[in-house]
Design a protein around this motif. Structure first.
Motif, PDB file in Angstrom:
ATOM      1  N   TRP A 156       8.737 -12.874   6.421  1.00 14.47           N
ATOM      2  CA  TRP A 156       7.285 -13.035   6.279  1.00 14.47           C
ATOM      3  C   TRP A 156       6.569 -12.331   7.421  1.00 14.47           C
ATOM      4  CZ3 TRP A 156       3.150 -15.400   8.776  1.00 14.47           C
ATOM      5  CH2 TRP A 156       2.040 -15.678   7.996  1.00 14.47           C
ATOM      6  N   HIS A 157       7.086 -12.504   8.645  1.00 13.66           N
ATOM      7  CA  HIS A 157       6.484 -11.848   9.806  1.00 13.66           C
ATOM      8  C   HIS A 157       6.599 -10.323   9.700  1.00 13.66           C
ATOM      9  CE1 HIS A 157       5.514 -15.513  11.870  1.00 13.66           C
ATOM     10  NE2 HIS A 157       6.761 -15.934  11.770  1.00 13.66           N
ATOM     11  N   SER A 158       7.732  -9.838   9.230  1.00  5.05           N
ATOM     12  CA  SER A 158       7.909  -8.390   9.049  1.00  5.05           C
ATOM     13  C   SER A 158       6.932  -7.854   8.013  1.00  5.05           C
ATOM     14  CB  SER A 158       9.348  -8.078   8.630  1.00  5.05           C
ATOM     15  OG  SER A 158      10.225  -8.338   9.700  1.00  5.05           O
ATOM     16  N   ALA A 159       6.714  -8.612   6.955  1.00  4.64           N
ATOM     17  CA  ALA A 159       5.746  -8.202   5.939  1.00  4.64           C
ATOM     18  C   ALA A 159       4.364  -8.052   6.556  1.00  4.64           C
ATOM     19  CB  ALA A 159       5.720  -9.200   4.786  1.00  4.64           C
ATOM     20  N   HIS A 160       3.999  -8.998   7.403  1.00  5.78           N
ATOM     21  CA  HIS A 160       2.680  -8.929   8.031  1.00  5.78           C
ATOM     22  C   HIS A 160       2.600  -7.820   9.079  1.00  5.78           C
ATOM     23  CE1 HIS A 160       2.278 -12.637   5.829  1.00  5.78           C
ATOM     24  NE2 HIS A 160       1.000 -12.336   5.832  1.00  5.78           N
ATOM     25  N   GLU A 161       3.705  -7.499   9.698  1.00  9.63           N
ATOM     26  CA  GLU A 161       3.742  -6.351  10.600  1.00  9.63           C
ATOM     27  C   GLU A 161       3.417  -5.075   9.816  1.00  9.63           C
ATOM     28  OE1 GLU A 161       6.838  -4.103  13.647  1.00  9.63           O
ATOM     29  OE2 GLU A 161       7.458  -5.977  12.699  1.00  9.63           O
ATOM     30  N   CYS A 162       3.851  -5.024   8.574  1.00  7.51           N
ATOM     31  CA  CYS A 162       3.576  -3.855   7.736  1.00  7.51           C
ATOM     32  C   CYS A 162       2.080  -3.680   7.477  1.00  7.51           C
ATOM     33  CB  CYS A 162       4.332  -3.956   6.416  1.00  7.51           C
ATOM     34  SG  CYS A 162       6.114  -3.734   6.588  1.00  7.51           S
ATOM     35  N   ILE A 163       1.317  -4.768   7.482  1.00  6.22           N
ATOM     36  CA  ILE A 163      -0.132  -4.665   7.319  1.00  6.22           C
ATOM     37  C   ILE A 163      -0.713  -3.856   8.474  1.00  6.22           C
ATOM     38  CG2 ILE A 163      -2.314  -5.966   7.387  1.00  6.22           C
ATOM     39  CD1 ILE A 163      -0.968  -6.178   4.691  1.00  6.22           C
ATOM     40  N   SER A 164      -0.290  -4.189   9.694  1.00  9.43           N
ATOM     41  CA  SER A 164      -0.789  -3.444  10.859  1.00  9.43           C
ATOM     42  C   SER A 164      -0.367  -1.982  10.804  1.00  9.43           C
ATOM     43  CB  SER A 164      -0.295  -4.080  12.154  1.00  9.43           C
ATOM     44  OG  SER A 164      -0.878  -5.343  12.323  1.00  9.43           O
ATOM     45  N   ILE A 172      -2.531   8.137   5.593  1.00  8.33           N
ATOM     46  CA  ILE A 172      -2.541   7.664   4.209  1.00  8.33           C
ATOM     47  C   ILE A 172      -3.989   7.439   3.793  1.00  8.33           C
ATOM     48  CG2 ILE A 172      -0.245   6.604   4.339  1.00  8.33           C
ATOM     49  CD1 ILE A 172      -1.614   3.847   4.511  1.00  8.33           C
ATOM     50  N   THR A 173      -4.202   7.394   2.497  1.00 11.56           N
ATOM     51  CA  THR A 173      -5.544   7.177   1.962  1.00 11.56           C
ATOM     52  C   THR A 173      -5.870   5.690   1.931  1.00 11.56           C
ATOM     53  OG1 THR A 173      -4.794   6.956  -0.321  1.00 11.56           O
ATOM     54  CG2 THR A 173      -5.298   9.206   0.462  1.00 11.56           C
ATOM     55  N   PHE A 174      -7.129   5.404   1.713  1.00  7.36           N
ATOM     56  CA  PHE A 174      -7.568   4.029   1.521  1.00  7.36           C
ATOM     57  C   PHE A 174      -6.813   3.398   0.350  1.00  7.36           C
ATOM     58  CE2 PHE A 174     -10.277   0.990  -0.721  1.00  7.36           C
ATOM     59  CZ  PHE A 174     -10.501   0.052   0.281  1.00  7.36           C
ATOM     60  N   GLN A 175      -6.664   4.154  -0.736  1.00  7.88           N
ATOM     61  CA  GLN A 175      -5.978   3.637  -1.923  1.00  7.88           C
ATOM     62  C   GLN A 175      -4.514   3.321  -1.622  1.00  7.88           C
ATOM     63  OE1 GLN A 175      -7.928   6.443  -1.975  1.00  7.88           O
ATOM     64  NE2 GLN A 175      -9.669   5.602  -3.090  1.00  7.88           N
ATOM     65  N   GLU A 176      -3.851   4.146  -0.835  1.00  4.01           N
ATOM     66  CA  GLU A 176      -2.455   3.870  -0.471  1.00  4.01           C
ATOM     67  C   GLU A 176      -2.368   2.624   0.400  1.00  4.01           C
ATOM     68  OE1 GLU A 176      -0.361   8.258  -0.431  1.00  4.01           O
ATOM     69  OE2 GLU A 176      -1.860   7.819   1.130  1.00  4.01           O
ATOM     70  N   ASP A 177      -3.306   2.481   1.317  1.00  6.04           N
ATOM     71  CA  ASP A 177      -3.346   1.275   2.146  1.00  6.04           C
ATOM     72  C   ASP A 177      -3.573   0.040   1.268  1.00  6.04           C
ATOM     73  OD1 ASP A 177      -3.447  -0.319   4.538  1.00  6.04           O
ATOM     74  OD2 ASP A 177      -5.634  -0.148   4.551  1.00  6.04           O
ATOM     75  N   GLU A 178      -4.488   0.147   0.333  1.00  4.83           N
ATOM     76  CA  GLU A 178      -4.758  -0.980  -0.578  1.00  4.83           C
ATOM     77  C   GLU A 178      -3.515  -1.355  -1.389  1.00  4.83           C
ATOM     78  OE1 GLU A 178      -7.797  -3.050  -1.393  1.00  4.83           O
ATOM     79  OE2 GLU A 178      -7.754  -2.446   0.715  1.00  4.83           O
ATOM     80  N   GLU A 179      -2.790  -0.347  -1.858  1.00  6.04           N
ATOM     81  CA  GLU A 179      -1.569  -0.615  -2.626  1.00  6.04           C
ATOM     82  C   GLU A 179      -0.524  -1.279  -1.734  1.00  6.04           C
ATOM     83  OE1 GLU A 179       1.144  -0.906  -5.786  1.00  6.04           O
ATOM     84  OE2 GLU A 179      -1.041  -0.851  -5.647  1.00  6.04           O
ATOM     85  N   ASN A 180      -0.390  -0.826  -0.494  1.00  5.88           N
ATOM     86  CA  ASN A 180       0.532  -1.485   0.445  1.00  5.88           C
ATOM     87  C   ASN A 180       0.136  -2.941   0.634  1.00  5.88           C
ATOM     88  OD1 ASN A 180       1.902   0.921   0.870  1.00  5.88           O
ATOM     89  ND2 ASN A 180       0.780   1.419   2.745  1.00  5.88           N
TER      90      ASN A 180
END
Length: 127
Positions: A74-82, A93-101
């Motif tokens: 769960w923590h690793s997943a949230h690290e991916c947000i940053s 990356i684009t806004f759309q790619e960030d949104e998909e992530n």
């Protein structure tokens, strides 16, 4: 996977989703500039891969061990947000790619939380 050897964690939807997410991020970071190879690219890939790795690691242990490893996932997943936000801010990356992530990480986080809650209930019931 069509191996005649399988492990129980390979039957978990959350594991499949985490594996897929790691592969998506692996492809995505190939667009990053070369100077990020040992920086954000590496961190993003390691954090994304860590989600599935922690699920696999914890599944073979006791319920408390699995619960803790799912917390790490769960923590690793949230690290991916940053990482995704940094990549968008740096225009890798684009806004759309960030949104998909963010969408995929949200779904992974929900699945991890649901599984952790089930395991927590089992732990409480076995006391």
């Amino acid at each position: 996977m069509n191996s005649k050897y399988s492990f129980k964690f390979e039957n978990l939807t959350v594991y499949d989703s985490a594996m897929e997410f790691g592969e998506i991020i692996n492809k995505l970071v190939k667009k990053f500039p070369q100077e990020e190879r040992f920086e954000l690219s590496s961190q993003f890939k390691r954090a994304a891969d860590s989600i599935a790795l922690n699920i696999a690691e914890g599944s073979g242990g006791t319920d408390p061990q699995f619960y803790n490893c799912l917390g790490n996932a769960w923590h690793s997943a949230h690290e991916c947000i940053s990482c995704s936000s940094k990549a968008r801010m740096r225009k890798y990356i684009t806004f759309q790619e960030d949104e998909e992530n963010r969408r995929m990480i949200t779904e992974l986080s929900k699945m991890i939380t649901t599984l952790r809650n089930r395991i927590s209930s089992r732990i409480k019931n076995n006391k």
